[in-house]
Write a protein that holds these residues in place. Structure first.
Motif, PDB file in Angstrom:
ATOM      1  N   TYR A 300       0.854  -1.203   0.000  1.00 55.11           N
ATOM      2  CA  TYR A 300       0.000   0.000   0.000  1.00 55.11           C
ATOM      3  C   TYR A 300       0.875   1.233   0.000  1.00 55.11           C
ATOM      4  CZ  TYR A 300      -3.315   3.462   1.922  1.00 55.11           C
ATOM      5  OH  TYR A 300      -4.097   4.568   2.136  1.00 55.11           O
ATOM      6  N   ILE A 301       0.487   2.222  -0.806  1.00 57.02           N
ATOM      7  CA  ILE A 301       1.125   3.537  -0.786  1.00 57.02           C
ATOM      8  C   ILE A 301       0.005   4.568  -0.731  1.00 57.02           C
ATOM      9  CG2 ILE A 301       2.667   5.154  -1.943  1.00 57.02           C
ATOM     10  CD1 ILE A 301       3.762   2.747  -3.553  1.00 57.02           C
ATOM     11  N   GLY A 302      -0.084   5.283   0.375  1.00 56.73           N
ATOM     12  CA  GLY A 302      -1.114   6.296   0.539  1.00 56.73           C
ATOM     13  C   GLY A 302      -0.497   7.631   0.894  1.00 56.73           C
ATOM     14  N   ALA A 303      -1.090   8.710   0.403  1.00 54.29           N
ATOM     15  CA  ALA A 303      -0.562  10.043   0.691  1.00 54.29           C
ATOM     16  C   ALA A 303      -1.694  10.970   1.119  1.00 54.29           C
ATOM     17  CB  ALA A 303       0.140  10.613  -0.543  1.00 54.29           C
ATOM     18  N   MET A 304      -1.450  11.727   2.173  1.00 57.30           N
ATOM     19  CA  MET A 304      -2.437  12.639   2.726  1.00 57.30           C
ATOM     20  C   MET A 304      -2.428  13.967   1.972  1.00 57.30           C
ATOM     21  SD  MET A 304      -2.752  13.973   6.663  1.00 57.30           S
ATOM     22  CE  MET A 304      -3.599  12.500   7.236  1.00 57.30           C
ATOM     23  N   GLY A 305      -3.597  14.594   1.930  1.00 57.85           N
ATOM     24  CA  GLY A 305      -3.692  15.915   1.326  1.00 57.85           C
ATOM     25  C   GLY A 305      -5.073  16.146   0.749  1.00 57.85           C
ATOM     26  N   SER A 306      -5.372  17.394   0.499  1.00 63.68           N
ATOM     27  CA  SER A 306      -6.656  17.754  -0.100  1.00 63.68           C
ATOM     28  C   SER A 306      -6.671  17.363  -1.569  1.00 63.68           C
ATOM     29  CB  SER A 306      -6.873  19.267   0.025  1.00 63.68           C
ATOM     30  OG  SER A 306      -5.899  19.956  -0.748  1.00 63.68           O
ATOM     31  N   ARG A 307      -7.834  17.514  -2.219  1.00 63.51           N
ATOM     32  CA  ARG A 307      -7.909  17.263  -3.659  1.00 63.51           C
ATOM     33  C   ARG A 307      -6.934  18.169  -4.412  1.00 63.51           C
ATOM     34  NH1 ARG A 307     -10.734  12.539  -4.512  1.00 63.51           N
ATOM     35  NH2 ARG A 307     -12.583  12.490  -3.174  1.00 63.51           N
ATOM     36  N   ASP A 312      -1.913  18.746  -7.530  1.00 66.14           N
ATOM     37  CA  ASP A 312      -0.604  19.394  -7.637  1.00 66.14           C
ATOM     38  C   ASP A 312       0.518  18.361  -7.513  1.00 66.14           C
ATOM     39  OD1 ASP A 312       1.216  21.849  -7.511  1.00 66.14           O
ATOM     40  OD2 ASP A 312       1.691  20.835  -5.613  1.00 66.14           O
ATOM     41  N   ARG A 313       0.352  17.426  -6.592  1.00 64.23           N
ATOM     42  CA  ARG A 313       1.352  16.372  -6.385  1.00 64.23           C
ATOM     43  C   ARG A 313       1.489  15.513  -7.639  1.00 64.23           C
ATOM     44  NH1 ARG A 313      -1.024  13.551  -2.207  1.00 64.23           N
ATOM     45  NH2 ARG A 313       0.011  14.791  -0.631  1.00 64.23           N
ATOM     46  N   LEU A 314       0.370  15.162  -8.250  1.00 66.96           N
ATOM     47  CA  LEU A 314       0.413  14.335  -9.461  1.00 66.96           C
ATOM     48  C   LEU A 314       1.170  15.049 -10.585  1.00 66.96           C
ATOM     49  CD1 LEU A 314      -3.157  12.743  -9.694  1.00 66.96           C
ATOM     50  CD2 LEU A 314      -1.034  11.670  -8.905  1.00 66.96           C
ATOM     51  N   GLU A 315       0.925  16.336 -10.736  1.00 70.99           N
ATOM     52  CA  GLU A 315       1.626  17.070 -11.790  1.00 70.99           C
ATOM     53  C   GLU A 315       3.132  17.098 -11.538  1.00 70.99           C
ATOM     54  OE1 GLU A 315       0.368  18.112 -14.683  1.00 70.99           O
ATOM     55  OE2 GLU A 315      -1.376  17.003 -13.933  1.00 70.99           O
ATOM     56  N   ARG A 316       3.522  17.272 -10.295  1.00 68.68           N
ATOM     57  CA  ARG A 316       4.949  17.272  -9.957  1.00 68.68           C
ATOM     58  C   ARG A 316       5.566  15.898 -10.227  1.00 68.68           C
ATOM     59  NH1 ARG A 316       6.623  21.563  -6.406  1.00 68.68           N
ATOM     60  NH2 ARG A 316       4.881  22.943  -5.861  1.00 68.68           N
ATOM     61  N   GLU A 325       0.777   4.457 -15.089  1.00 65.55           N
ATOM     62  CA  GLU A 325       0.664   3.163 -14.410  1.00 65.55           C
ATOM     63  C   GLU A 325       1.265   3.227 -13.013  1.00 65.55           C
ATOM     64  OE1 GLU A 325       1.876  -1.549 -15.107  1.00 65.55           O
ATOM     65  OE2 GLU A 325       2.488  -0.011 -16.549  1.00 65.55           O
ATOM     66  N   GLU A 326       2.393   3.903 -12.883  1.00 64.94           N
ATOM     67  CA  GLU A 326       3.013   4.058 -11.564  1.00 64.94           C
ATOM     68  C   GLU A 326       2.162   4.942 -10.668  1.00 64.94           C
ATOM     69  OE1 GLU A 326       7.732   3.601 -12.821  1.00 64.94           O
ATOM     70  OE2 GLU A 326       6.717   5.544 -13.007  1.00 64.94           O
ATOM     71  N   LEU A 327       1.612   6.015 -11.219  1.00 63.82           N
ATOM     72  CA  LEU A 327       0.781   6.913 -10.421  1.00 63.82           C
ATOM     73  C   LEU A 327      -0.493   6.228  -9.950  1.00 63.82           C
ATOM     74  CD1 LEU A 327       1.114  10.209 -12.484  1.00 63.82           C
ATOM     75  CD2 LEU A 327       2.219   9.653 -10.308  1.00 63.82           C
ATOM     76  N   ALA A 328      -0.989   5.246 -10.716  1.00 68.62           N
ATOM     77  CA  ALA A 328      -2.225   4.552 -10.351  1.00 68.62           C
ATOM     78  C   ALA A 328      -2.065   3.726  -9.082  1.00 68.62           C
ATOM     79  CB  ALA A 328      -2.675   3.650 -11.499  1.00 68.62           C
ATOM     80  N   ARG A 329      -0.845   3.494  -8.645  1.00 71.06           N
ATOM     81  CA  ARG A 329      -0.612   2.725  -7.419  1.00 71.06           C
ATOM     82  C   ARG A 329      -0.826   3.579  -6.173  1.00 71.06           C
ATOM     83  NH1 ARG A 329       5.130   0.399  -7.512  1.00 71.06           N
ATOM     84  NH2 ARG A 329       4.263  -0.870  -5.849  1.00 71.06           N
ATOM     85  N   LEU A 330      -0.958   4.882  -6.353  1.00 71.32           N
ATOM     86  CA  LEU A 330      -1.055   5.805  -5.220  1.00 71.32           C
ATOM     87  C   LEU A 330      -2.491   5.938  -4.740  1.00 71.32           C
ATOM     88  CD1 LEU A 330       0.204   7.953  -3.358  1.00 71.32           C
ATOM     89  CD2 LEU A 330      -0.126   9.612  -5.215  1.00 71.32           C
ATOM     90  N   SER A 331      -2.713   5.747  -3.453  1.00 72.93           N
ATOM     91  CA  SER A 331      -4.014   6.005  -2.828  1.00 72.93           C
ATOM     92  C   SER A 331      -3.984   7.418  -2.257  1.00 72.93           C
ATOM     93  CB  SER A 331      -4.281   4.981  -1.711  1.00 72.93           C
ATOM     94  OG  SER A 331      -4.431   3.693  -2.236  1.00 72.93           O
ATOM     95  N   SER A 332      -4.622   8.332  -2.955  1.00 73.55           N
ATOM     96  CA  SER A 332      -4.601   9.733  -2.535  1.00 73.55           C
ATOM     97  C   SER A 332      -5.835  10.434  -3.087  1.00 73.55           C
ATOM     98  CB  SER A 332      -3.335  10.420  -3.046  1.00 73.55           C
ATOM     99  OG  SER A 332      -3.322  11.790  -2.742  1.00 73.55           O
TER     100      SER A 332
END
Length: 394
Positions: A300-307, A312-316, A325-332
């Protein structure tokens, strides 16, 4: 078995004989998982549980029979879900329970196995629970990782069976799984007739919590309660202190991405590892997630934060070269929608998401669903061994 190890070891060291019933396989809404065990001590004491109360009486009687000289037995208990209410059951599960005698004579390796478990060293115990030849039932093989001082102890009856089961047991041990495996009578991989229960005693799975904030303290507490070895990591020494995180097994002061990379290189991150990124600060969580999301396997990989923080995190991360595919593993944003407000409630929502992903749960209210509680598909039931009986849970 971990839950009853202290009592079992005490009687074993005293030279006593103990009846042991162990859940080796479950189907449908079984109340306890494979590996749950119940002891019947030398004075008739009952310790532990295989069903939360449903079949303890029947297993107790079977254990007494084994202590009186009966052979080890594989017994099946259960009724269909449709019949469960008619006999006053709380569930419609099915259990296979292996009942045997444990003593210095039948399990001479128990002391060393217990030492491994206590020290956090990985060890697996493989037991024949079903075989065409009754003489093979109850035979045991203790398996440790390759390179250990003692890699194997005991035997299942043939070198071929020992080699096949040891290889598979090491695979289960690496992932921390406990299962019943099927082979031919002499260990043939494509055969049937011999069933071997492999109990894995791996070190606790890890939960890595990044960000020394109040939410992290609550997540560390819940993670410890769920059985994880919890590490809190933050680069700020004023916040990352043991006094602020008493539930954590360790508190590390360093940059999170460097710590995770070092742990990966040291082989201390595996497919059972849970990563909770709670910093919601780009200078910490973006470099960290660059490492985490490229790992071959974690639970599991989860990251806290607002929408807004999430987008913003995804763009970075995309700018850093991560694929979709790698980003899809993130629970955020992290956790399930429980309406949580406080750190403690948020920690429960995070734990709920971890559990749901582990077992394939949907996170819906059970009261609003129809059908079995454990909704995932189950393999067909193998035929019980000849001595085994199918009994209603009462």
């Amino acid at each position: 078995m971990r839950d009853v190890m202290t009592d079992l070891l005490r009687w074993w060291r005293a030279g006593e004989r103990v009846g042991v019933g162990t859940v080796v396989a479950t189907w449908r809404s079984a109340p306890r998982p494979a590996g749950a065990a119940m002891l019947v001590g030398p004075g008739g004491e009952a310790v532990g549980s295989v069903s939360g109360g449903c079949v303890e009486g029947a297993v107790y009687e079977s254990a007494q029979e084994v202590l009186q000289g009966e052979r080890p037995a594989l017994r099946r208990y259960g009724v269909s879900d449709d019949e469960a209410y008619a006999v006053g059951l709380t569930c419609g599960g099915i259990l296979d329970v292996f009942v045997e005698e444990v003593s210095r004579e039948t399990f001479p390796e128990l002391g060393e196995v217990a030492e491994d478990v206590e020290a956090g060293r990985p060890v697996a115990v493989a037991t024949v629970v079903d075989h065409p030849d009754p003489e093979h039932v109850g035979r045991r093989l203790v398996v440790r990782p390759e390179g250990s001082a003692v890699e194997r102890q005991g035997s299942l009856g043939s070198g071929r069976a020992d080699d096949a089961v040891a290889d598979d047991a090491r695979g289960l041990l690496a992932s921390g799984r406990t299962e019943t495996l099927t082979y031919g009578p002499d260990g043939e991989r494509r055969g049937e007739g011999m069933r071997v229960f492999v109990a894995s005693y791996a070190p606790k799975p890890r939960m890595l919590v990044f960000g020394a904030i109040d939410f992290a303290a609550a997540v560390a507490h819940v993670g410890s309660f769920l059985g994880y070895r919890v590490t809190v990591c933050d680069a700020r020494p004023v916040f990352a202190t043991k006094s602020r995180f008493p539930s954590a097994d360790e508190v590390v002061v360093t940059w999170p991405h460097r710590y995770l990379a070092d742990e990966v290189e040291a082989g201390r991150v595996d497919e059972r590892t849970v990563l909770c990124v709670l910093t919601h600060d780009p200078k910490f969580d973006v470099p960290l997630l660059e490492v985490a999301l490229r790992l071959p396997a974690v639970a599991y990989i989860g990251a806290m934060g607002s929408r807004r923080t999430h987008h913003d995190r995804l763009e970075r991360l995309r700018a850093a070269g991560l694929t979709e595919e790698e980003l899809a593993r993130l629970s955020s944003p992290i956790g399930l929608d429980l309406g949580a407000r406080t750190p403690e409630e948020t920690a429960i929502s995070i734990a709920a998401e971890v559990i749901a992903l582990q077992w394939g749960g949907r996170g819906d209210r059970l009261a609003a669903l129809e059908g079995p509680i454990h909704h995932h598909e189950h393999p067909p039931l193998p035929e019980p061994a000849a001595p085994a009986t199918t009994e209603s849970i009462t």
